[in-house]
Design a protein around this motif. Structure first.
Motif, short mmCIF file in Angstrom:
data_model
loop_
_atom_site.label_atom_id
_atom_site.label_comp_id
_atom_site.label_asym_id
_atom_site.label_seq_id
_atom_site.Cartn_x
_atom_site.Cartn_y
_atom_site.Cartn_z
N PRO A 1 0.83 -1.22 0.00
CA PRO A 1 0.00 0.00 0.00
C PRO A 1 0.86 1.26 0.00
O PRO A 1 1.97 1.26 0.52
CB PRO A 1 -0.79 -0.11 1.30
N THR A 2 0.33 2.30 -0.60
CA THR A 2 1.05 3.58 -0.59
C THR A 2 0.72 4.36 0.67
O THR A 2 1.49 5.23 1.05
CB THR A 2 0.69 4.41 -1.83
N SER A 3 -0.40 4.07 1.30
CA SER A 3 -0.78 4.76 2.53
C SER A 3 -1.75 3.87 3.30
O SER A 3 -2.76 3.42 2.77
CB SER A 3 -1.44 6.10 2.20
N THR A 4 -1.43 3.61 4.55
CA THR A 4 -2.31 2.86 5.44
C THR A 4 -2.98 3.87 6.35
O THR A 4 -2.36 4.84 6.78
CB THR A 4 -1.49 1.85 6.26
N PHE A 5 -4.27 3.66 6.65
CA PHE A 5 -4.98 4.62 7.47
C PHE A 5 -5.96 3.91 8.38
O PHE A 5 -6.34 2.76 8.15
CB PHE A 5 -5.71 5.66 6.60
N ILE A 6 -6.35 4.64 9.43
CA ILE A 6 -7.48 4.21 10.25
C ILE A 6 -8.65 5.10 9.88
O ILE A 6 -8.47 6.21 9.37
CB ILE A 6 -7.18 4.30 11.76
N GLN A 7 -9.84 4.59 10.10
CA GLN A 7 -11.05 5.37 9.85
C GLN A 7 -11.88 5.37 11.12
O GLN A 7 -12.12 4.31 11.71
CB GLN A 7 -11.85 4.80 8.70
N ILE A 8 -12.27 6.56 11.55
CA ILE A 8 -13.12 6.71 12.73
C ILE A 8 -14.27 7.64 12.39
O ILE A 8 -14.20 8.40 11.42
CB ILE A 8 -12.33 7.24 13.94
N GLY A 9 -15.30 7.59 13.20
CA GLY A 9 -16.45 8.45 12.98
C GLY A 9 -17.12 8.82 14.28
O GLY A 9 -16.95 8.14 15.31
N ALA A 10 -17.86 9.89 14.24
CA ALA A 10 -18.65 10.35 15.38
C ALA A 10 -19.80 11.17 14.83
O ALA A 10 -19.76 11.63 13.69
CB ALA A 10 -17.80 11.17 16.34
N VAL B 1 -1.56 6.08 9.17
CA VAL B 1 -0.71 5.48 10.20
C VAL B 1 0.52 4.90 9.51
O VAL B 1 0.50 4.59 8.32
CB VAL B 1 -1.46 4.39 11.01
N PHE B 2 1.59 4.75 10.28
CA PHE B 2 2.86 4.38 9.69
C PHE B 2 3.25 2.93 9.92
O PHE B 2 4.31 2.50 9.50
CB PHE B 2 3.96 5.33 10.15
N HIS B 3 2.42 2.18 10.60
CA HIS B 3 2.58 0.73 10.65
C HIS B 3 1.22 0.10 10.89
O HIS B 3 0.25 0.79 11.20
CB HIS B 3 3.64 0.28 11.68
N ASP B 4 1.14 -1.21 10.72
CA ASP B 4 -0.17 -1.87 10.72
C ASP B 4 -0.49 -2.59 12.02
O ASP B 4 -1.24 -3.55 12.04
CB ASP B 4 -0.27 -2.83 9.52
N ASP B 5 0.06 -2.10 13.14
CA ASP B 5 -0.23 -2.73 14.42
C ASP B 5 -0.66 -1.70 15.46
O ASP B 5 0.02 -1.49 16.46
CB ASP B 5 0.96 -3.54 14.92
N ARG B 6 -1.75 -1.03 15.16
CA ARG B 6 -2.39 -0.11 16.11
C ARG B 6 -1.50 1.05 16.55
O ARG B 6 -1.44 1.38 17.73
CB ARG B 6 -2.90 -0.89 17.32
N ASN C 1 -10.37 2.76 18.82
CA ASN C 1 -11.39 3.03 19.86
C ASN C 1 -11.04 4.28 20.65
O ASN C 1 -11.90 5.13 20.90
CB ASN C 1 -11.54 1.83 20.79
N ALA C 2 -9.77 4.43 21.01
CA ALA C 2 -9.34 5.63 21.73
C ALA C 2 -9.48 6.87 20.83
O ALA C 2 -9.92 7.93 21.29
CB ALA C 2 -7.89 5.48 22.19
N ALA C 3 -9.14 6.73 19.55
CA ALA C 3 -9.27 7.86 18.61
C ALA C 3 -10.72 8.26 18.43
O ALA C 3 -11.04 9.45 18.36
CB ALA C 3 -8.63 7.50 17.28
N ALA C 4 -11.62 7.28 18.37
CA ALA C 4 -13.05 7.58 18.22
C ALA C 4 -13.59 8.30 19.45
O ALA C 4 -14.39 9.24 19.33
CB ALA C 4 -13.83 6.31 17.94
N LEU D 1 -12.44 11.90 19.23
CA LEU D 1 -13.21 12.66 18.25
C LEU D 1 -14.58 13.03 18.82
O LEU D 1 -15.03 14.17 18.68
CB LEU D 1 -13.35 11.88 16.94
N THR D 2 -15.23 12.09 19.46
CA THR D 2 -16.55 12.34 20.06
C THR D 2 -16.46 13.45 21.10
O THR D 2 -17.33 14.33 21.16
CB THR D 2 -17.11 11.05 20.69
N ALA D 3 -15.40 13.44 21.91
CA ALA D 3 -15.22 14.48 22.93
C ALA D 3 -14.83 15.82 22.31
O ALA D 3 -15.17 16.88 22.84
CB ALA D 3 -14.16 14.04 23.94
N LEU D 4 -14.13 15.80 21.17
CA LEU D 4 -13.69 17.03 20.52
C LEU D 4 -14.86 17.84 19.96
O LEU D 4 -14.89 19.07 20.06
CB LEU D 4 -12.72 16.71 19.37
N LEU D 5 -15.82 17.18 19.33
CA LEU D 5 -16.86 17.89 18.56
C LEU D 5 -17.59 18.96 19.36
O LEU D 5 -17.79 20.07 18.85
CB LEU D 5 -17.82 16.89 17.92
N PRO D 6 -18.01 18.72 20.61
CA PRO D 6 -18.67 19.81 21.35
C PRO D 6 -17.76 21.00 21.62
O PRO D 6 -18.24 22.12 21.74
CB PRO D 6 -19.10 19.13 22.65
#
Length: 131
Positions: free
Chosen positions: A2-11, A45-50, A55-58, A61-66
Protein backbone atom coordinates in the motif's frame (compact mmCIF):
# COMPACT_ATOMS: atom_id res chain seq x y z
CA UNK A 1 2.40 -2.80 -1.03
CA UNK A 2 0.00 0.00 0.00
CA UNK A 3 1.05 3.58 -0.59
CA UNK A 4 -0.78 4.76 2.53
CA UNK A 5 -2.31 2.86 5.44
CA UNK A 6 -4.98 4.62 7.47
CA UNK A 7 -7.48 4.21 10.25
CA UNK A 8 -11.05 5.37 9.85
CA UNK A 9 -13.12 6.71 12.73
CA UNK A 10 -16.45 8.45 12.98
CA UNK A 11 -18.65 10.35 15.38
CA UNK A 12 -21.91 12.22 15.25
CA UNK A 13 -23.29 15.18 17.12
CA UNK A 14 -26.70 16.86 17.30
CA UNK A 15 -26.07 20.46 16.34
CA UNK A 16 -27.34 23.77 15.02
CA UNK A 17 -25.78 26.11 12.51
CA UNK A 18 -26.81 28.88 10.13
CA UNK A 19 -25.57 30.79 7.10
CA UNK A 20 -26.01 34.54 7.64
CA UNK A 21 -25.35 35.36 3.96
CA UNK A 22 -27.82 32.88 2.49
CA UNK A 23 -29.58 34.30 -0.58
CA UNK A 24 -32.77 33.18 -2.33
CA UNK A 25 -33.86 30.48 -2.75
CA UNK A 26 -31.81 29.23 0.25
CA UNK A 27 -32.53 32.19 2.56
CA UNK A 28 -34.10 29.76 5.08
CA UNK A 29 -30.53 28.65 5.89
CA UNK A 30 -29.96 32.06 7.49
CA UNK A 31 -31.77 31.01 10.66
CA UNK A 32 -30.39 28.37 13.03
CA UNK A 33 -31.45 24.88 11.98
CA UNK A 34 -30.69 21.41 13.32
CA UNK A 35 -28.64 18.63 11.79
CA UNK A 36 -27.12 15.40 12.93
CA UNK A 37 -23.53 16.17 11.93
CA UNK A 38 -21.74 12.96 10.93
CA UNK A 39 -17.95 13.32 11.01
CA UNK A 40 -15.64 10.77 9.42
CA UNK A 41 -11.86 10.83 9.66
CA UNK A 42 -9.23 8.90 7.72
CA UNK A 43 -5.87 9.26 9.44
CA UNK A 44 -2.65 7.88 7.99
CA UNK A 45 -0.71 5.48 10.20
CA UNK A 46 2.86 4.38 9.69
CA UNK A 47 2.58 0.73 10.65
CA UNK A 48 -0.17 -1.87 10.72
CA UNK A 49 -0.23 -2.73 14.42
CA UNK A 50 -2.39 -0.11 16.11
CA UNK A 51 -0.06 2.87 15.92
CA UNK A 52 -3.19 4.88 16.74
CA UNK A 53 -5.81 2.74 18.45
CA UNK A 54 -9.18 3.28 16.75
CA UNK A 55 -11.39 3.03 19.86
CA UNK A 56 -9.34 5.63 21.73
CA UNK A 57 -9.27 7.86 18.61
CA UNK A 58 -13.05 7.58 18.22
CA UNK A 59 -13.60 8.57 21.87
CA UNK A 60 -11.28 11.54 21.37
CA UNK A 61 -13.21 12.66 18.25
CA UNK A 62 -16.55 12.34 20.06
CA UNK A 63 -15.22 14.48 22.93
CA UNK A 64 -13.69 17.03 20.52
CA UNK A 65 -16.86 17.89 18.56
CA UNK A 66 -18.67 19.81 21.35
CA UNK A 67 -15.54 21.90 21.98
CA UNK A 68 -15.75 23.30 18.44
CA UNK A 69 -19.08 25.02 19.17
CA UNK A 70 -19.38 28.79 18.95
CA UNK A 71 -21.27 28.75 22.24
CA UNK A 72 -20.29 26.35 25.04
CA UNK A 73 -22.86 23.52 25.25
CA UNK A 74 -25.38 23.69 28.08
CA UNK A 75 -27.86 21.03 29.04
CA UNK A 76 -29.01 18.30 26.69
CA UNK A 77 -29.92 20.42 23.65
CA UNK A 78 -28.13 20.57 20.32
CA UNK A 79 -24.67 22.11 20.17
CA UNK A 80 -24.64 25.55 18.52
CA UNK A 81 -21.95 25.79 15.85
CA UNK A 82 -23.10 29.27 14.85
CA UNK A 83 -22.25 30.24 11.25
CA UNK A 84 -19.68 27.45 10.80
CA UNK A 85 -20.01 25.53 7.55
CA UNK A 86 -19.26 21.84 7.11
CA UNK A 87 -16.02 22.91 5.42
CA UNK A 88 -15.02 25.00 8.46
CA UNK A 89 -15.85 22.20 10.91
CA UNK A 90 -13.79 19.76 8.82
CA UNK A 91 -10.84 22.18 8.86
CA UNK A 92 -11.04 22.56 12.63
CA UNK A 93 -11.12 18.79 13.14
CA UNK A 94 -8.10 18.42 10.83
CA UNK A 95 -6.19 21.09 12.78
CA UNK A 96 -6.92 19.30 16.06
CA UNK A 97 -5.71 16.02 14.52
CA UNK A 98 -2.49 17.66 13.32
CA UNK A 99 -1.87 19.02 16.81
CA UNK A 100 -2.54 15.63 18.40
CA UNK A 101 -0.79 13.31 15.92
CA UNK A 102 1.54 15.58 13.94
CA UNK A 103 1.23 17.29 10.58
CA UNK A 104 3.38 14.69 8.83
CA UNK A 105 0.50 12.34 7.93
CA UNK A 106 -2.37 12.37 5.43
CA UNK A 107 -5.67 13.40 7.00
CA UNK A 108 -9.12 13.36 5.40
CA UNK A 109 -12.12 14.75 7.27
CA UNK A 110 -15.71 14.69 6.03
CA UNK A 111 -18.63 16.43 7.75
CA UNK A 112 -22.10 15.48 6.54
CA UNK A 113 -25.42 17.02 7.51
CA UNK A 114 -27.78 14.19 8.45
CA UNK A 115 -25.38 11.77 6.76
CA UNK A 116 -26.31 13.06 3.28
CA UNK A 117 -24.88 16.43 2.27
CA UNK A 118 -21.70 18.07 3.40
CA UNK A 119 -18.08 18.76 2.71
CA UNK A 120 -14.59 17.83 3.70
CA UNK A 121 -10.91 18.27 3.13
CA UNK A 122 -7.75 16.28 2.67
CA UNK A 123 -4.49 17.39 4.28
CA UNK A 124 -1.36 16.14 2.54
CA UNK A 125 1.93 17.04 4.20
CA UNK A 126 4.51 18.78 2.05
CA UNK A 127 7.40 16.37 1.47
CA UNK A 128 10.69 17.49 2.89
CA UNK A 129 13.22 18.43 0.26
CA UNK A 130 16.89 17.83 0.68
CA UNK A 131 19.27 20.70 0.13
Amino acid sequence: MPTSTFIQIGAQVDGLHHWPGAAAPEEYLGTPHRHLFVVTVELQVFHDDREIEINAAARWLTALLPTLADTPPTGDGPIDYGPQSCERLAARVAEALKQRHGANRDITVTVLEDGLLGAGLTWKPVPETSL
